[in-house]
Motif scaffolding. Structure first.
Motif, short mmCIF file in Angstrom:
data_model
loop_
_atom_site.label_atom_id
_atom_site.label_comp_id
_atom_site.label_asym_id
_atom_site.label_seq_id
_atom_site.Cartn_x
_atom_site.Cartn_y
_atom_site.Cartn_z
N SER A 32 0.81 -1.23 -0.08
CA SER A 32 0.12 -0.09 0.09
C SER A 32 0.72 1.07 -0.07
O SER A 32 0.28 2.26 -0.36
CB SER A 32 -1.06 -0.18 1.21
OG SER A 32 -0.26 0.00 2.28
N PHE A 33 2.28 1.13 0.22
CA PHE A 33 3.08 2.21 0.16
C PHE A 33 3.74 2.36 -0.98
O PHE A 33 5.04 2.92 -1.12
CB PHE A 33 3.98 2.14 1.44
CG PHE A 33 3.17 2.51 2.75
CD1 PHE A 33 2.73 3.62 3.10
CD2 PHE A 33 2.88 1.26 3.53
CE1 PHE A 33 2.25 3.88 4.34
CE2 PHE A 33 2.27 1.62 4.68
CZ PHE A 33 1.82 2.74 5.07
N ILE A 53 2.91 7.92 0.31
CA ILE A 53 1.68 7.87 1.16
C ILE A 53 0.57 8.21 0.31
O ILE A 53 -0.47 8.56 0.58
CB ILE A 53 1.71 8.44 2.37
CG1 ILE A 53 2.05 10.04 2.16
CG2 ILE A 53 2.70 7.83 3.24
CD1 ILE A 53 1.86 10.94 3.18
N ASP A 54 1.02 8.62 -1.01
CA ASP A 54 -0.03 8.70 -2.17
C ASP A 54 -1.31 8.01 -1.94
O ASP A 54 -2.36 8.48 -2.35
CB ASP A 54 0.43 9.04 -3.37
CG ASP A 54 1.40 10.28 -3.39
OD1 ASP A 54 1.57 11.05 -2.41
OD2 ASP A 54 2.26 10.43 -4.32
N ASN A 55 -1.00 6.69 -1.67
CA ASN A 55 -2.29 5.58 -2.23
C ASN A 55 -3.25 6.08 -1.10
O ASN A 55 -4.62 5.75 -1.59
CB ASN A 55 -1.74 4.39 -1.94
CG ASN A 55 -0.68 3.88 -3.14
OD1 ASN A 55 -0.88 4.31 -4.11
ND2 ASN A 55 0.23 3.17 -2.93
N TYR A 56 -2.99 6.35 0.05
CA TYR A 56 -3.77 6.49 1.05
C TYR A 56 -4.67 8.07 0.87
O TYR A 56 -5.88 8.06 1.26
CB TYR A 56 -3.12 6.70 2.49
CG TYR A 56 -2.75 5.24 3.12
CD1 TYR A 56 -3.60 4.45 3.94
CD2 TYR A 56 -1.51 4.60 2.42
CE1 TYR A 56 -3.33 3.33 4.23
CE2 TYR A 56 -1.07 3.44 2.91
CZ TYR A 56 -2.18 2.82 3.59
OH TYR A 56 -1.86 1.72 4.01
N MET A 59 -7.28 7.52 -2.09
CA MET A 59 -8.45 6.66 -2.10
C MET A 59 -9.69 6.96 -2.65
O MET A 59 -10.30 6.52 -3.52
CB MET A 59 -8.39 6.06 -0.84
CG MET A 59 -7.38 4.93 -0.47
SD MET A 59 -7.83 4.18 1.13
CE MET A 59 -7.91 5.70 2.22
N ASN A 60 -10.01 8.32 -2.10
CA ASN A 60 -11.41 8.95 -2.32
C ASN A 60 -11.37 9.28 -4.01
O ASN A 60 -12.58 9.73 -4.44
CB ASN A 60 -11.60 10.25 -1.66
CG ASN A 60 -11.96 9.72 -0.04
OD1 ASN A 60 -12.41 8.70 0.11
ND2 ASN A 60 -11.68 10.52 0.60
N ALA A 239 -3.99 1.90 -4.33
CA ALA A 239 -4.96 2.43 -3.59
C ALA A 239 -5.94 1.57 -3.11
O ALA A 239 -6.53 1.46 -1.86
CB ALA A 239 -5.77 3.33 -4.44
N ALA A 242 -4.46 0.05 0.11
CA ALA A 242 -4.50 1.11 1.19
C ALA A 242 -6.02 1.07 1.56
O ALA A 242 -5.96 0.87 2.97
CB ALA A 242 -4.26 2.59 0.63
N ALA A 243 -6.84 1.04 0.64
CA ALA A 243 -8.22 0.94 1.49
C ALA A 243 -8.39 -0.66 2.27
O ALA A 243 -9.32 -0.44 2.99
CB ALA A 243 -9.27 1.07 0.09
N ILE A 246 -6.88 -0.30 5.55
CA ILE A 246 -7.79 0.45 6.53
C ILE A 246 -8.90 -0.34 7.13
O ILE A 246 -9.34 -0.49 8.37
CB ILE A 246 -8.32 1.74 6.06
CG1 ILE A 246 -6.76 2.66 5.44
CG2 ILE A 246 -8.98 2.33 7.00
CD1 ILE A 246 -7.16 4.00 5.02
#
Length: 273
Positions: A32-33, A53-56, A59-60, A239, A242-243, A246
């Motif tokens: 995810s990183f 950290i762009d993936n986090y 995400m939206n 992304a 990353a999702a 979480i």
């Protein structure tokens, strides 16, 4: 000596199984990183070659992650609380009240655990359509209000509660609802935590049923929302990972905080008749 060798071999086997089980999650977390090019590269590395950290953050851009996450939290908590209450009160009735047909009723409850879910999905879907509950949270909550597994677990657990305590409360003038809420519920907390963890996990990860009955994207749950990362021509795996990372946090937190009560509840329910 033989026992020591057996213990070492068993621990080694458990360690290997633990690594095999945990490794995909660790790989997903580190991925995810990573950039998508690194994730899709033929030569793979566990640790990111370029930490981002762009993936986090992005995400939206694919879907309203926060909205789906909150939808899942609300629906999962509501269903879990309802199942806890219905399982406990049904377990109380089946274990502490003697009435004609009790064993038959309990057998019916057990039979619901033996019927494959795929057998009931079509009639349940037809009923939801007939009641006009499609694209409504009623379609998610009402069919999940009773759990055969939860009732079985709580019956086993409540059977171990001393009848003398309940009789003493009745002699003091307590009614049945007072006994249930003030005596049975507090004394059944280990079993309740066990049911809560199971039900939270099942509801949080449920994909097929929300996918069938919820069509409005604003009402959809996270498990279905994660599928929206799969584009027609490409997928943003960074992304997506990353999702997904979480999305497993609530389940981990629930288990970490209540693992002692969970183990105690499972053990108590397993040995009581």
């Amino acid at each position: 000596m033989k026992r020591k060798v057996s213990s070492i071999a068993l621990n080694a086997l458990l360690l290997i199984l633990g690594v095999v089980t945990v490794y995909p999650f660790v790989w997903m977390l580190f991925s995810s990183f990573k950039e998508n090019q690194e994730i899709m590269a033929l030569e793979q590395h566990l640790l990111p070659q370029k930490f981002i950290i762009d993936n986090y953050i992005n995400m939206n851009a694919h879907f309203n992650f926060i909205r789906f996450f909150l939808n899942s939290i609300v629906i999962t908590v509501v269903i879990t609380l309802i199942v806890i209450y219905t399982s406990t009160i049904c377990g109380f009735v089946l274990s502490k009240y003697k009435f004609k047909g009790r064993n038959v009723l309990f057998g019916f409850v057990l039979s619901t655990m033996m019927i494959p879910w795929c057998v009931t999905i079509i009639p349940k879907y037809s009923m939801i359509q007939a009641f006009g509950w499609m694209d409504s949270y009623k379609a998610l909550i009402i069919p999940a209000m009773f759990s055969g597994f939860g009732i079985f677990m709580m019956k086993q657990h409540i059977s171990a509660l001393p009848d003398e305590i309940l009789e003493a409360a009745r002699i003091d003038g307590a009614n049945e609802f007072y006994i249930f809420h003030k005596i049975v519920l507090p004394m059944s907390k280990n079993g309740i935590f066990s049911i809560a963890i199971f039900q939270f996990l099942w509801t949080w990860e449920d994909f097929l049923w929300p996918y069938l009955v919820i069509t409005n994207k604003d009402k959809q749950l996270l498990a279905v929302g994660l599928k929206m990362f799969n584009g027609q021509y490409s997928t943003d795996y960074g992304a997506l990972f990353a999702a997904t990372a979480i999305s497993i946090i609530p389940v981990l937190l629930i288990y970490l905080f209540f693992q002692k009560q969970f183990i105690a509840g499972i053990a108590a329910s397993a040995v009581k008749g």
